[in-house]
Scaffold this motif. Structure first.
Motif, PDB file in Angstrom:
ATOM      1  N   GLY A  69       0.815  -1.201   0.000  1.00  0.00           N
ATOM      2  CA  GLY A  69       0.000   0.000   0.000  1.00  0.00           C
ATOM      3  C   GLY A  69       0.848   1.249   0.000  1.00  0.00           C
ATOM      4  N   ALA A  70       0.185   2.384   0.204  1.00  0.00           N
ATOM      5  CA  ALA A  70       0.864   3.680   0.210  1.00  0.00           C
ATOM      6  C   ALA A  70       0.269   4.545   1.313  1.00  0.00           C
ATOM      7  CB  ALA A  70       0.722   4.374  -1.134  1.00  0.00           C
ATOM      8  N   ILE A  71       1.140   5.203   2.060  1.00  0.00           N
ATOM      9  CA  ILE A  71       0.734   6.108   3.125  1.00  0.00           C
ATOM     10  C   ILE A  71       1.340   7.472   2.862  1.00  0.00           C
ATOM     11  CG2 ILE A  71       0.943   6.629   5.591  1.00  0.00           C
ATOM     12  CD1 ILE A  71       1.029   3.594   6.098  1.00  0.00           C
ATOM     13  N   VAL A  72       0.538   8.507   3.046  1.00  0.00           N
ATOM     14  CA  VAL A  72       1.022   9.883   2.963  1.00  0.00           C
ATOM     15  C   VAL A  72       0.689  10.585   4.274  1.00  0.00           C
ATOM     16  CG1 VAL A  72       0.901  12.090   1.735  1.00  0.00           C
ATOM     17  CG2 VAL A  72       0.683   9.938   0.460  1.00  0.00           C
ATOM     18  N   ASN A  73       1.684  11.219   4.874  1.00  0.00           N
ATOM     19  CA  ASN A  73       1.498  11.958   6.112  1.00  0.00           C
ATOM     20  C   ASN A  73       1.603  13.454   5.847  1.00  0.00           C
ATOM     21  OD1 ASN A  73       1.434   9.532   7.672  1.00  0.00           O
ATOM     22  ND2 ASN A  73       3.670   9.450   7.586  1.00  0.00           N
ATOM     23  N   THR A  74       0.770  14.233   6.522  1.00  0.00           N
ATOM     24  CA  THR A  74       0.864  15.675   6.382  1.00  0.00           C
ATOM     25  C   THR A  74       1.884  16.219   7.361  1.00  0.00           C
ATOM     26  OG1 THR A  74      -1.420  15.915   5.630  1.00  0.00           O
ATOM     27  CG2 THR A  74      -0.363  17.870   6.531  1.00  0.00           C
ATOM     28  N   ALA A  75       2.994  16.696   6.817  1.00  0.00           N
ATOM     29  CA  ALA A  75       3.967  17.453   7.609  1.00  0.00           C
ATOM     30  C   ALA A  75       3.662  18.933   7.348  1.00  0.00           C
ATOM     31  CB  ALA A  75       5.389  17.069   7.245  1.00  0.00           C
ATOM     32  N   SER A  76       4.655  19.703   6.949  1.00  0.00           N
ATOM     33  CA  SER A  76       4.465  21.139   6.760  1.00  0.00           C
ATOM     34  C   SER A  76       5.806  21.729   6.352  1.00  0.00           C
ATOM     35  CB  SER A  76       3.999  21.784   8.075  1.00  0.00           C
ATOM     36  OG  SER A  76       4.109  23.194   8.042  1.00  0.00           O
ATOM     37  N   ILE A  77       5.786  22.964   5.849  1.00  0.00           N
ATOM     38  CA  ILE A  77       7.064  23.664   5.728  1.00  0.00           C
ATOM     39  C   ILE A  77       7.716  23.778   7.101  1.00  0.00           C
ATOM     40  CG2 ILE A  77       6.525  24.924   3.614  1.00  0.00           C
ATOM     41  CD1 ILE A  77       5.916  27.390   5.382  1.00  0.00           C
ATOM     42  N   ALA A  78       6.906  23.731   8.166  1.00  0.00           N
ATOM     43  CA  ALA A  78       7.435  23.762   9.525  1.00  0.00           C
ATOM     44  C   ALA A  78       8.167  22.479   9.885  1.00  0.00           C
ATOM     45  CB  ALA A  78       6.323  24.012  10.536  1.00  0.00           C
ATOM     46  N   GLY A  79       8.112  21.470   9.029  1.00  0.00           N
ATOM     47  CA  GLY A  79       8.919  20.273   9.194  1.00  0.00           C
ATOM     48  C   GLY A  79      10.250  20.366   8.482  1.00  0.00           C
ATOM     49  N   ARG A  80      10.426  21.406   7.671  1.00  0.00           N
ATOM     50  CA  ARG A  80      11.656  21.589   6.889  1.00  0.00           C
ATOM     51  C   ARG A  80      12.465  22.787   7.366  1.00  0.00           C
ATOM     52  NH1 ARG A  80      11.353  19.328   1.522  1.00  0.00           N
ATOM     53  NH2 ARG A  80      12.424  21.163   0.693  1.00  0.00           N
ATOM     54  N   ILE A  81      11.791  23.778   7.929  1.00  0.00           N
ATOM     55  CA  ILE A  81      12.441  24.983   8.425  1.00  0.00           C
ATOM     56  C   ILE A  81      11.856  25.316   9.797  1.00  0.00           C
ATOM     57  CG2 ILE A  81      12.910  25.911   6.118  1.00  0.00           C
ATOM     58  CD1 ILE A  81      10.470  27.746   6.483  1.00  0.00           C
ATOM     59  N   ALA A  82      12.477  26.239  10.493  1.00  0.00           N
ATOM     60  CA  ALA A  82      11.932  26.710  11.765  1.00  0.00           C
ATOM     61  C   ALA A  82      11.032  27.913  11.524  1.00  0.00           C
ATOM     62  CB  ALA A  82      13.063  27.109  12.711  1.00  0.00           C
ATOM     63  N   LEU A  83       9.936  27.964  12.261  1.00  0.00           N
ATOM     64  CA  LEU A  83       9.064  29.126  12.271  1.00  0.00           C
ATOM     65  C   LEU A  83       9.084  29.708  13.675  1.00  0.00           C
ATOM     66  CD1 LEU A  83       5.964  27.752  10.297  1.00  0.00           C
ATOM     67  CD2 LEU A  83       7.926  29.015   9.389  1.00  0.00           C
ATOM     68  N   PRO A  84       9.297  30.999  13.821  1.00  0.00           N
ATOM     69  CA  PRO A  84       9.390  31.563  15.166  1.00  0.00           C
ATOM     70  C   PRO A  84       8.077  31.438  15.933  1.00  0.00           C
ATOM     71  CG  PRO A  84       9.280  33.305  13.523  1.00  0.00           C
ATOM     72  CD  PRO A  84       9.446  32.027  12.775  1.00  0.00           C
ATOM     73  N   LYS A  85       8.204  31.247  17.240  1.00  0.00           N
ATOM     74  CA  LYS A  85       7.074  31.204  18.158  1.00  0.00           C
ATOM     75  C   LYS A  85       6.081  30.091  17.824  1.00  0.00           C
ATOM     76  CE  LYS A  85       7.468  36.045  19.467  1.00  0.00           C
ATOM     77  NZ  LYS A  85       6.786  37.349  19.624  1.00  0.00           N
ATOM     78  N   ALA A  86       6.593  28.973  17.313  1.00  0.00           N
ATOM     79  CA  ALA A  86       5.759  27.812  16.990  1.00  0.00           C
ATOM     80  C   ALA A  86       6.505  26.532  17.346  1.00  0.00           C
ATOM     81  CB  ALA A  86       5.377  27.825  15.512  1.00  0.00           C
ATOM     82  N   GLY A  87       7.142  26.527  18.524  1.00  0.00           N
ATOM     83  CA  GLY A  87       8.042  25.434  18.870  1.00  0.00           C
ATOM     84  C   GLY A  87       7.398  24.063  18.878  1.00  0.00           C
ATOM     85  N   ALA A  88       6.207  23.938  19.457  1.00  0.00           N
ATOM     86  CA  ALA A  88       5.555  22.630  19.512  1.00  0.00           C
ATOM     87  C   ALA A  88       5.172  22.155  18.122  1.00  0.00           C
ATOM     88  CB  ALA A  88       4.329  22.695  20.420  1.00  0.00           C
ATOM     89  N   TYR A  89       4.644  23.065  17.318  1.00  0.00           N
ATOM     90  CA  TYR A  89       4.219  22.701  15.967  1.00  0.00           C
ATOM     91  C   TYR A  89       5.421  22.308  15.107  1.00  0.00           C
ATOM     92  CZ  TYR A  89       1.449  23.005  11.658  1.00  0.00           C
ATOM     93  OH  TYR A  89       0.805  22.720  10.482  1.00  0.00           O
ATOM     94  N   VAL A  90       6.497  23.087  15.197  1.00  0.00           N
ATOM     95  CA  VAL A  90       7.705  22.782  14.428  1.00  0.00           C
ATOM     96  C   VAL A  90       8.285  21.433  14.859  1.00  0.00           C
ATOM     97  CG1 VAL A  90      10.096  23.491  14.044  1.00  0.00           C
ATOM     98  CG2 VAL A  90       8.247  25.175  13.867  1.00  0.00           C
ATOM     99  N   ALA A  91       8.328  21.188  16.158  1.00  0.00           N
ATOM    100  CA  ALA A  91       8.848  19.908  16.638  1.00  0.00           C
ATOM    101  C   ALA A  91       8.004  18.745  16.133  1.00  0.00           C
ATOM    102  CB  ALA A  91       8.883  19.913  18.169  1.00  0.00           C
ATOM    103  N   ALA A  92       6.681  18.909  16.180  1.00  0.00           N
ATOM    104  CA  ALA A  92       5.796  17.845  15.714  1.00  0.00           C
ATOM    105  C   ALA A  92       5.986  17.568  14.237  1.00  0.00           C
ATOM    106  CB  ALA A  92       4.343  18.219  15.999  1.00  0.00           C
ATOM    107  N   LYS A  93       6.061  18.610  13.434  1.00  0.00           N
ATOM    108  CA  LYS A  93       6.153  18.406  11.988  1.00  0.00           C
ATOM    109  C   LYS A  93       7.526  17.891  11.564  1.00  0.00           C
ATOM    110  CE  LYS A  93       1.907  19.466  11.053  1.00  0.00           C
ATOM    111  NZ  LYS A  93       0.966  18.422  10.600  1.00  0.00           N
ATOM    112  N   HIS A  94       8.598  18.316  12.248  1.00  0.00           N
ATOM    113  CA  HIS A  94       9.894  17.676  12.010  1.00  0.00           C
ATOM    114  C   HIS A  94       9.804  16.194  12.374  1.00  0.00           C
ATOM    115  CE1 HIS A  94      11.771  21.589  11.393  1.00  0.00           C
ATOM    116  NE2 HIS A  94      12.930  20.992  11.182  1.00  0.00           N
TER     117      HIS A  94
END
Length: 246
Positions: free
Chosen positions: A133-158
């Protein structure tokens, strides 16, 4: 591209999840749509059925393993098997905060849905994909770079990107491909408030000079779930108008 396949979409009541469920059905898939908003999931399924497709909507909380297991069982019981899954359920931070000001409860909430939820979904989806099968997960640009004042979200998406790569390695022998998408700023209910506050600043960072659409993200997910992407696994693909190319 998905003719006769069975797909599962989490976070399918609105936004990217809804658009992807509709697109999957348009490509011939039978779709199980799950969301904490069960009525919204049923509305998405109803739109598919009204258009002549096959779908079912259910309520599910991806942070609850028993609920995730029941969700995957529902897909198999409804349509006979599971061929592809889009793990898209997510939450945004309650507010922009420097890292040292994030409450442990907020950290746990954001990681619980955005990261642990993806782990639980993959755990049970992979077990159900007995013939590959095939699975696709939603990450974010926040999984590739850091966004200020979004530490939990950035950590989750990384973390989502890391989990995606490990799952791709661990289960390639099972015929299961696992990839992530990294959307940039897209017009969705989740992102609309932040976009409106910072639209000009955001557009200045996007080489294509506009906000993305949910339909554009859905196209990438459908392709990754299809046999046309049969040699693609372990990737985190940006769909961001060039934002992370800067």
């Amino acid at each position: 591209m998905l003719a006769a396949k069975v797909a599962l979409v989490t976070g399918g009541a609105s936004g990217i999840g809804r658009a992807t469920a509709l697109r999957m059905a348009g490509e011939g898939a039978r779709v199980l749509i799950a969301d904490r908003d069960g009525a919204g999931a049923e509305r998405t399924a109803g739109a598919i059925v009204q258009a002549g497709g096959a779908a079912r909507g259910i309520a599910a909380d991806v942070t609850d393993e028993a609920a995730v297991a029941a969700m995957v069982r529902a897909a198999v019981e409804s349509f006979g098997r599971l061929d592809c899954a889009f793990n898209n359920a997510g939450v945004a931070p309650a507010e922009a905060q420097p890292l040292a000001e994030i409450a442990p409860e907020e950290w746990a909430r954001v990681l619980g849905v955005n990261l642990t939820g993806v782990f639980l979904c993959m755990k049970h989806e992979i077990a159900a994909m007995t013939t590959g099968g095939a699975i696709v997960n939603t990450a974010s640009i926040a999984g590739r770079i850091a966004l200020p004042k979004a530490g939990a979200y950035v950590a989750a998406k990384h973390g989502v990107i890391g989990l995606t790569k490990v799952a791709a390695l661990d289960h390639a022998k099972d015929g299961i491909r696992v990839n992530a998408i990294c959307p940039g700023y897209v017009e969705t209910p989740l992102a609309s408030r932040g976009i409106e506050r910072r639209r000009e600043a955001i557009l200045a960072r996007v080489p294509l000079g506009r906000i993305g659409t949910v339909e554009e993200i859905a196209e990438m997910v459908v392709w990754l779930c299809s046999d046309r992407a049969g040699f693609v696994t372990g990737e985190a693909i940006a769909v961001d108008g060039g934002h992370t190319a800067n």
